[in-house]
Design an enzyme around this catalytic site. Structure first.
Site, mmCIF file in Angstrom:
data_model
loop_
_atom_site.group_PDB
_atom_site.id
_atom_site.type_symbol
_atom_site.label_atom_id
_atom_site.label_comp_id
_atom_site.label_asym_id
_atom_site.label_seq_id
_atom_site.Cartn_x
_atom_site.Cartn_y
_atom_site.Cartn_z
ATOM 1 N N LYS A 110 0.842 -1.195 0.000
ATOM 2 C CA LYS A 110 0.000 0.000 0.000
ATOM 3 C C LYS A 110 0.876 1.244 0.000
ATOM 4 C CE LYS A 110 -3.942 2.030 2.508
ATOM 5 N NZ LYS A 110 -4.850 1.881 3.678
ATOM 6 N N SER A 185 -9.565 1.938 2.743
ATOM 7 C CA SER A 185 -8.702 2.655 1.825
ATOM 8 C C SER A 185 -7.653 1.768 1.149
ATOM 9 C CB SER A 185 -7.988 3.783 2.572
ATOM 10 O OG SER A 185 -7.171 3.266 3.620
ATOM 11 N N SER A 209 -9.841 -0.510 6.996
ATOM 12 C CA SER A 209 -9.297 -0.327 5.650
ATOM 13 C C SER A 209 -8.610 -1.545 5.057
ATOM 14 C CB SER A 209 -8.315 0.859 5.636
ATOM 15 O OG SER A 209 -9.000 2.075 5.785
#
Length: 524
Positions: A110, A185, A209
């Protein structure tokens, strides 16, 4: 529920155009349960495939899928192939006896986790030119374990969003249905795993997330206990809530990644000194299971997470999962947590308050790309933050400043901290009676791109079932447990994944992974 399954394959011939639907796991079927990491490890060790061949396969998959999915912000192709070739040279000279546990495994990261020399943007224009000089501790540990960093995945800007539509670069699409969001996210990491653009990935979880994208995309996502994994090198959103964790195609792969990244770190004062066990120790082959492998386990199905506001097909899938857990020998009882509904507003007060402090550093002077118009310092600040930060980030900073401002601190931030204590104490009390709690992950399956982007409150409500885990600092894992049938508007039906959330005791990841793995290996 019986659904058509799709096997993970390492095909040597590729279609000329992406065929997305076949790459999505819409059931907890047996074909998705084999450890991808162990399969690749065996192939590399047996020399049936080279590390370079494995890496090239994933890079070709990325090249083919990215025009549709947008899972990645940056692709580390040259360096990844160089690492793979170096590993192959080592194997040719030294053999495979001393290979580290993740040798040659392509992992996606990420884009809010710092990677030395590889652009790290946190999905924001204000960090579009940021090249970290050091690795985050989790990345350094992955490299030490032999993993190959294949790229940086897309995300909502600074982690602020639940759909990956708030990325300042491009929205990520769901591999199950490109008209729908992958969640957020960590939506880029979830989509990359679901579309086989990597062997596994790292995400971060502040209020769900990792888990909500795992639910939307039909993969496994693990949020470890707060403090289990170092936050050093993680670009902060809300420091008391942020956690780095793995996302993968199987529970076993999540455990293997957690083995690599867990442990105390002198660079993070909030990291725990708790001993780090082998997280795979209770992950056994299904062929060794007894007829009741979960006998003696007590599981609580949280009453407040079912019923009104929950998609009927989600509730059906969760109740079927509960019945399956009972068939494995566990005692499953509904357990009321009356304070659980208070967690969502408290979470948003606390997370946004912390974010307003953490993001104040991005001003073009200390950190961030500077915009220098004619004028003074004030104009530079205004233009830098005005152009560098997106609307959702600005909204959350303003709300955080408001909650912390004079005259409102006691009414908002202080009360939210008191609610956090109530929520945590209630969950700990329940976990003193049960080995784990089970809930849906979100009220609905994946929704369409743009469906909620104009209504922030509707999107915030989607975090209702995940935020209390972060407020309490507990570990939780999401595993696929079925699918919802959705009409595409032209008379055709599409299957969208549903994920079961299992919440464990603090630093009880070994037992949590055992329950999740047993469910995964035995469900239809």
């Amino acid at each position: 529920m019986m659904h058509k399954s799709v096997a993970f394959g390492f095909q040597r011939s590729f279609r000329t155009r992406p065929f997305i639907g076949e790459r999505c796991n819409t059931s907890a079927s047996s074909s998705k349960k084999t450890s991808v990491i162990k399969t690749l490890q065996n192939e590399i060790k047996e020399k049936s495939r080279s590390a370079a061949d494995v890496t090239q396969h994933y890079l070709e998959t990325i090249a083919r899928m990215e025009p549709v999915l947008n899972s990645y912000i940056s692709i580390n192709s040259e360096d990844a192939l160089a690492q793979a070739h170096a590993l192959d040279s080592h194997i040719a000279k030294e053999g495979t006896a001393s290979l580290p546990p993740l040798a040659g495994i392509p992992i996606a990261i990420k884009d809010n986790i710092c990677t030395r020399g590889l652009r790290t943007t946190a999905g924001s224009q204000i960090l579009r030119d940021f090249l970290p000089k050091t690795d985050a501790t989790a990345i350094a540990r992955l490299r030490q374990a032999g993993a190959i960093i294949i790229g940086k995945t897309n995300m909502d800007e600074f982690g602020m969003g639940s759909s990956t539509e708030n990325s300042s670069y491009k929205p990520t699409r769901n591999p199950c249905d490109p008209e729908r969001v992958p969640g957020g996210s960590s939506g880029g990491s979830a989509a990359a795993v679901a579309a086989h653009e990597c062997a596994a990935a790292l995400g971060s979880d502040t209020g769900g997330s990792i888990r909500q994208p795992a639910h939307f995309c039909g993969v496994v996502g693990l949020k470890p206990t707060y403090g289990r994994v170092s936050r050093s090198g993680l670009i902060a959103y809300a420091s008391s809530l942020d956690v780095i964790g793995p996302m993968a195609s199987s529970v076993e792969d999540c455990a293997l990644l957690l083995n690599a990244i867990a442990g105390q770190d002198p660079l993070d004062s909030t990291s725990s000194s708790q001993p780090v066990p082998d997280f795979t120790q209770l992950i056994k082959s299904a062929s060794t299971f007894s007829s009741k492998p979960l006998a003696g386990k007590r599981l609580g199905l949280v009453t407040q997470t079912l019923g009104q506001g929950v998609d009927p097909e989600v509730e059906v899938a969760i109740r079927e999962a509960a019945r399956h857990l009972e068939s494995l020998g566990a005692v499953v009882e509904e357990v009321p947590l009356p304070n659980s509904d208070l967690g969502l507003p408290a979470y948003y007060v606390l997370a946004l308050s912390e974010a307003s402090s953490n993001l104040s550093r991005y001003d073009g002077v200390r950190y961030g790309a500077r915009v220098s118009p004619a004028g003074g310092l004030g104009e530079m600040y205004t233009h830098t933050r005005g152009q560098g930060l997106g609307p959702e980030v600005k909204r959350r900073i303003l709300m955080g400043y408001y909650a912390l401002s004079a005259g409102y601190y006691d009414a908002y931030y202080k009360q939210a901290q008191q609610v956090r204590t109530l929520v945590r104490e209630e969950m700990l009390s329940a976990l003193s009676q049960y080995d784990a709690l089970v809930t849906p992950t979100a009220p609905s399956p994946a929704y369409k791109v743009g469906e909620k982007s104009s209504d922030p409150l509707a999107m915030y409500k989607g975090d209702l079932m995940t935020v209390n885990v972060n407020l309490s600092g507990l570990p939780a894992i999401v595993v696929p447990c079925g699918s919802a049938s959705i009409s595409d508007g032209s008379g055709n039906q599409k299957s969208l994944p549903i994920g079961l959330q299992i919440i464990g005791r603090a630093f009880g990841e070994v037992e949590l992974l055992e329950i999740a793995h047993t469910y995964e290996q035995t469900s239809l």
